[in-house]
Design a protein around this motif. Structure first.
Motif, PDB file in Angstrom:
ATOM      1  N   THR A 188       0.834  -1.190   0.000  1.00 60.06           N
ATOM      2  CA  THR A 188       0.000   0.000   0.000  1.00 60.06           C
ATOM      3  C   THR A 188       0.870   1.241   0.000  1.00 60.06           C
ATOM      4  O   THR A 188       1.921   1.278   0.638  1.00 60.06           O
ATOM      5  CB  THR A 188      -0.918  -0.004   1.243  1.00 60.06           C
ATOM      6  N   LEU A 189       0.407   2.264  -0.712  1.00 58.52           N
ATOM      7  CA  LEU A 189       1.023   3.583  -0.727  1.00 58.52           C
ATOM      8  C   LEU A 189       0.022   4.571  -0.168  1.00 58.52           C
ATOM      9  O   LEU A 189      -1.159   4.535  -0.556  1.00 58.52           O
ATOM     10  CB  LEU A 189       1.420   3.965  -2.155  1.00 58.52           C
ATOM     11  N   ALA A 190       0.455   5.438   0.715  1.00 58.15           N
ATOM     12  CA  ALA A 190      -0.386   6.533   1.216  1.00 58.15           C
ATOM     13  C   ALA A 190       0.339   7.827   0.899  1.00 58.15           C
ATOM     14  O   ALA A 190       1.509   7.995   1.257  1.00 58.15           O
ATOM     15  CB  ALA A 190      -0.611   6.403   2.722  1.00 58.15           C
ATOM     16  N   CYS A 191      -0.345   8.730   0.191  1.00 56.19           N
ATOM     17  CA  CYS A 191       0.226  10.017  -0.201  1.00 56.19           C
ATOM     18  C   CYS A 191      -0.604  11.129   0.414  1.00 56.19           C
ATOM     19  O   CYS A 191      -1.815  11.178   0.237  1.00 56.19           O
ATOM     20  CB  CYS A 191       0.261  10.142  -1.709  1.00 56.19           C
ATOM     21  N   ILE A 192       0.062  12.016   1.132  1.00 52.01           N
ATOM     22  CA  ILE A 192      -0.616  13.138   1.767  1.00 52.01           C
ATOM     23  C   ILE A 192       0.014  14.419   1.244  1.00 52.01           C
ATOM     24  O   ILE A 192       1.192  14.555   1.161  1.00 52.01           O
ATOM     25  CB  ILE A 192      -0.490  13.093   3.304  1.00 52.01           C
TER      26      ILE A 192
END
Length: 192
Positions: A188-192
């Motif tokens: 999983t990738l989380a981009c903020i």
């Protein structure tokens, strides 16, 4: 106290198509603004997202700081996005949607660090106005994304979640995901 038409504000309840059924609406932008002021910072964001990676049985987590051009290789620049990638179990569409809900509703294992479904999304919206999650479904092996944009929530006064197919996912986030999560892997990738 029984809810009647006189004591229910229009934004609190909505009548569905089933006669007599009422559903509580999402609290919308006021709750989001309250959570944005809840004291999360970059360190707590990193902690929350790493906790989620551990709960997903990841053996590694990578963090990238991207400038406005999506580059990671320049030492002095303005940070435009923070990206976390892990090699955890990945998520189905339903699980990914839950990770964008405030107080997500899922079964928690006694070994899970998270218990309430609020840390990941609350820390994300405290730091930025947009959260993008890219993951690979462990069953279908499809790559997809879920996106929440605070400006859209303010406009609609509801929590709005968008589903993105692999071909709709933005760069450089998709390339970063594929660089680390090869075809036979989940993550999983989380981009903020």
């Amino acid at each position: 106290m029984q809810n009647t038409a006189k004591n229910v504000r229009p934004y609190d309840m909505a009548i569905s198509r089933k006669k007599g059924e009422r559903r509580v609406r999402n609290p919308g932008y006021k709750l989001v603004e309250a959570l944005r002021s809840s004291g999360y910072n970059y360190w707590s964001l990193a902690g929350e997202l790493c906790d989620n990676s551990i709960d997903a049985e990841a053996t590694w987590v990578r963090c990238y700081l991207l400038d406005e051009d999506g580059k990671t290789d320049v030492r002095t620049r303005d940070i435009n996005k923070v990206v976390f990638i892990d090699n955890g179990s990945g998520m189905s569409e339903a699980e990914a949607e839950e990770c964008h809900r405030i107080c997500s509703d899922r079964d928690y294992d006694e070994r899970d660090i998270g218990k309430f479904g609020i840390g990941g999304i609350a820390s994300s919206i405290s730091i930025g106005k947009r959260r993008l999650t890219i993951t690979r479904d462990p069953d279908t092996k499809q790559i997809f994304g879920i996106e929440t944009d605070l400006d859209e929530i303010a406009l609609c006064n509801q929590i709005v979640i968008h589903y993105l197919k692999e071909g709709e996912l933005p760069e450089p986030e998709l390339s970063l995901f594929k660089k680390h999560i090869k075809k036979n892997m989940t993550g999983t990738l989380a981009c903020i």
